[in-house]
Write an enzyme that holds these catalytic residues in place. Structure first.
Site, PDB file in Angstrom:
ATOM      1  N   SER A  32       0.855  -1.186   0.000  1.00 61.04           N
ATOM      2  CA  SER A  32       0.000   0.000   0.000  1.00 61.04           C
ATOM      3  C   SER A  32       0.889   1.234   0.000  1.00 61.04           C
ATOM      4  O   SER A  32       1.956   1.233   0.628  1.00 61.04           O
ATOM      5  CB  SER A  32      -0.882   0.008   1.258  1.00 61.04           C
ATOM      6  OG  SER A  32      -1.428   1.294   1.495  1.00 61.04           O
ATOM      7  N   TYR A  42      -2.010  -1.082  10.338  1.00 56.19           N
ATOM      8  CA  TYR A  42      -2.156  -1.427   8.921  1.00 56.19           C
ATOM      9  C   TYR A  42      -0.901  -1.050   8.133  1.00 56.19           C
ATOM     10  O   TYR A  42      -0.382  -1.854   7.352  1.00 56.19           O
ATOM     11  CB  TYR A  42      -3.381  -0.716   8.331  1.00 56.19           C
ATOM     12  CG  TYR A  42      -3.548  -0.959   6.852  1.00 56.19           C
ATOM     13  CD1 TYR A  42      -4.024  -2.182   6.387  1.00 56.19           C
ATOM     14  CD2 TYR A  42      -3.215   0.020   5.914  1.00 56.19           C
ATOM     15  CE1 TYR A  42      -4.169  -2.426   5.032  1.00 56.19           C
ATOM     16  CE2 TYR A  42      -3.357  -0.215   4.558  1.00 56.19           C
ATOM     17  CZ  TYR A  42      -3.834  -1.439   4.118  1.00 56.19           C
ATOM     18  OH  TYR A  42      -3.961  -1.668   2.769  1.00 56.19           O
TER      19      TYR A  42
END
Length: 260
Positions: free
Chosen positions: A147, A160
């Site tokens: 990401s 995350y």
């Protein structure tokens, strides 16, 4: 692009919906036979593959489940040419609460552990499951999904972001270790995708402004969608990328720039 992946068998984890489903459909359109694997029911995805694949139940946190996934692919198709490790804990789902936004020192211990188990250990398990078949073939493509939050350093999502940073690091180590066996390992780095998971994250966390913020830093000046990732996924699973390994390939419309 219709025959780039002809005769290749490629697993997509987290393929029941959203971005994983987009990968599965895109790979099939390029000629691949797709093994759609998910803890959720993959019937919808398989139904849209038009006979070019199968569904497998998968819990990436369970090594035996990952091994069973690889065994099912081999029994049905005789080989495993690639895997896209898409399964992750992000938006809320039927099996996880998702990545709740909060200050780093407020993240509960069990939430941190769950995130690491799904997003890091799950990728490790899946790589371990497919590596023997790829070693035997002397060829394989592993595509891990990170990401661009690891480049942006997004606040209030430490668990995350850290998990996705670990995935990118794992890729580099595996590229060195598996390269002599003919296995290429790369990281695809998406931006903020307009998926149902992203919409749920924004709704649950009262953070609807994220979309506008991400659009503002995107060089192409628009939101990103799951289909924007498909071309790069196909490339990384095809012979076109046979001399590419250990790389982080950003597909975020120019929101982040890497390297010199």
């Amino acid at each position: 692009m219709a025959d780039l992946l002809q005769d290749r068998v490629i697993i997509v984890t987290g393929a029941a919906r959203g971005i994983g489903q987009a990968y599965a459909l895109g790979l099939a359109a390029a000629g691949a036979t797709v093994v759609a694997a998910d803890i959720l029911d993959c019937a919808e995805t398989v139904g849209r593959l038009e006979g070019r694949g199968m569904g497998v139940k998968l819990d990436v946190t369970d090594m035996q489940s990952c091994a069973a996934m690889a065994d099912a692919a081999l029994k049905a198709h005789g080989r495993i040419d690639g895997i896209i490790n898409n399964a992750a804990m992000f938006g809320p789902s039927a099996v996880t609460p998702g990545a709740e936004m909060m200050a780093f020192d407020q993240i509960p211990e069990d939430t941190w552990t769950k995130m690491m188990t799904v997003n890091i250990t799950g990728v490790w398990h899946a790589c371990k499951a497919v590596a023997p078949a790829m070693r035997k073939q002397g060829y394989g493509k592993i595509v891990n999904i990170s990401s661009n939050t690891i480049q942006l350093g997004n606040p209030n999502l430490l668990h995350y972001v850290v998990s996705k940073g670990a995935v990118a690091t794992m890729t580099r180590c595996l590229a060195r270790e598996l390269g002599p066996a003919g296995i290429r390992v790369n990281t695809l780095v998406p931006g903020f995708i307009q998926s149902q998971a992203s919409k749920d994250i924004m709704r649950v966390n009262h953070a609807e402004g994220i979309t506008d913020a991400m659009k503002a830093i995107c060089s192409l000046g628009r939101e990103q969608y799951a289909d924007d990732l498909v071309g790069t996924a196909v490339y990384l699973c095809s012979a076109l990328s046979d001399f590419v390994s250990g790389q982080m390939i950003s597909v975020d419309g120019g929101a982040c720039f890497t390297g010199m």
